[in-house]
Design an enzyme around this catalytic site. Structure first.
Site, PDB file in Angstrom:
ATOM      1  N   ASP A  11       0.870  -1.179   0.000  1.00  0.00           N
ATOM      2  CA  ASP A  11       0.000   0.000   0.000  1.00  0.00           C
ATOM      3  C   ASP A  11       0.912   1.236   0.000  1.00  0.00           C
ATOM      4  OD1 ASP A  11       0.925   0.171   2.596  1.00  0.00           O
ATOM      5  OD2 ASP A  11      -1.055   0.184   3.536  1.00  0.00           O
ATOM      6  N   CYS A  68       2.954  -3.508   3.994  1.00  0.00           N
ATOM      7  CA  CYS A  68       2.126  -2.362   4.373  1.00  0.00           C
ATOM      8  C   CYS A  68       2.803  -1.716   5.573  1.00  0.00           C
ATOM      9  CB  CYS A  68       0.662  -2.752   4.608  1.00  0.00           C
ATOM     10  SG  CYS A  68       0.332  -3.810   6.025  1.00  0.00           S
ATOM     11  N   THR A  70       2.409  -2.158   8.873  1.00  0.00           N
ATOM     12  CA  THR A  70       2.788  -3.177   9.854  1.00  0.00           C
ATOM     13  C   THR A  70       2.979  -4.560   9.258  1.00  0.00           C
ATOM     14  OG1 THR A  70       0.461  -3.684  10.203  1.00  0.00           O
ATOM     15  CG2 THR A  70       1.451  -2.026  11.680  1.00  0.00           C
ATOM     16  N   HIS A 101       8.999 -24.617   8.083  1.00  0.00           N
ATOM     17  CA  HIS A 101       7.887 -25.269   8.780  1.00  0.00           C
ATOM     18  C   HIS A 101       6.529 -25.065   8.105  1.00  0.00           C
ATOM     19  CE1 HIS A 101       9.913 -25.697  13.017  1.00  0.00           C
ATOM     20  NE2 HIS A 101      10.704 -26.064  12.034  1.00  0.00           N
ATOM     21  N   HIS A 136       6.119 -31.682   9.060  1.00  0.00           N
ATOM     22  CA  HIS A 136       5.429 -30.429   8.711  1.00  0.00           C
ATOM     23  C   HIS A 136       4.471 -30.584   7.534  1.00  0.00           C
ATOM     24  CE1 HIS A 136       8.026 -28.491  11.556  1.00  0.00           C
ATOM     25  NE2 HIS A 136       9.087 -28.990  10.932  1.00  0.00           N
TER      26      HIS A 136
HETATM   27  C1  RB5 Z   1      -2.030   2.397   6.599  1.00  0.00           C
HETATM   28  O1  RB5 Z   1      -2.020   3.568   7.347  1.00  0.00           O
HETATM   29  C2  RB5 Z   1      -1.876   1.184   7.538  1.00  0.00           C
HETATM   30  O2  RB5 Z   1      -3.038   0.997   8.265  1.00  0.00           O
HETATM   31  C3  RB5 Z   1      -1.528  -0.050   6.738  1.00  0.00           C
HETATM   32  O3  RB5 Z   1      -0.367   0.182   6.010  1.00  0.00           O
HETATM   33  C4  RB5 Z   1      -1.251  -1.311   7.536  1.00  0.00           C
HETATM   34  O4  RB5 Z   1      -0.346  -1.087   8.565  1.00  0.00           O
HETATM   35  C5  RB5 Z   1      -2.416  -2.099   7.953  1.00  0.00           C
HETATM   36  O5  RB5 Z   1      -2.323  -3.202   8.506  1.00  0.00           O
END
Ligand code: RB5
Length: 147
Positions: A11, A68, A70, A101, A136
């Site tokens: 993203d 993204c 996180t 695994h 596994h």
């Molecule tokens: C975008 O601000 C953020 O929410 C997205 O990149 C991600 O971390 C979502 O899981």
């Protein structure tokens, strides 16, 4: 693991890291690298759109990288697709174990959580580690069943 193609998508939060990682993968591996977007860091986009677009194209020879902020949202969305095993990794150990695994075929991580050098180390580990099979094998098969 017979890889022909690595798909990469993010993203807006993962865009800058995606661009740098694309160059790294192209320099390091012979696989075809295909970028499925996003196309800039300024336009706010929805991570599930990119996760679904990539996950639909995963097959025996096509693996993926998802980024993204996180790594959480984009991996959750990708894992809704049959046959996709997207592993949210935070360090080299989890990248290796995801392959050994879990026979993961997509690696996901967070551009706001790890730095570029670590991301490169994780990618090197992920794309050079084989599935261990053995005990596994059946566990991975069970992932696809609904219980
Ligand atoms: C975008 O601000 C953020 O929410 C997205 O990149 C991600 O971390 C979502 O899981």
């Amino acid at each position: 693991m017979k890889i022909d193609t690595i798909l990469i998508a993010s993203d807006h939060a993962g865009f800058e890291m995606k661009e740098q990682i694309k160059e790294y993968l192209r320099a390091k591996f012979d696989f075809q690298i295909i970028d499925l977007g996003a196309n800039d860091a300024k336009t706010s986009v929805d991570y599930p759109d990119f996760a679904h677009s990539l996950a639909k194209k995963i097959d025996d020879k096509t693996y993926g990288v998802l980024i993204c902020g996180t790594g959480i949202g984009i991996s959750i969305a990708a894992n809704r697709h049959e046959g996709v095993r997207a592993a949210l990794c935070h360090n080299v150990d989890t990248a290796i174990l995801a392959r050994e695994h879990n026979d993961a075929n997509v690696i996901a991580f967070g551009a706001r959580v790890i730095d570029l050098d670590l991301a490169k180390e994780m990618l090197k580990a992920f794309f050079t580690t084989q599935f261990a099979g053995g005990r596994h094998e059946n566990r991975v098969k069970k992932i696809e069943t609904k219980g």
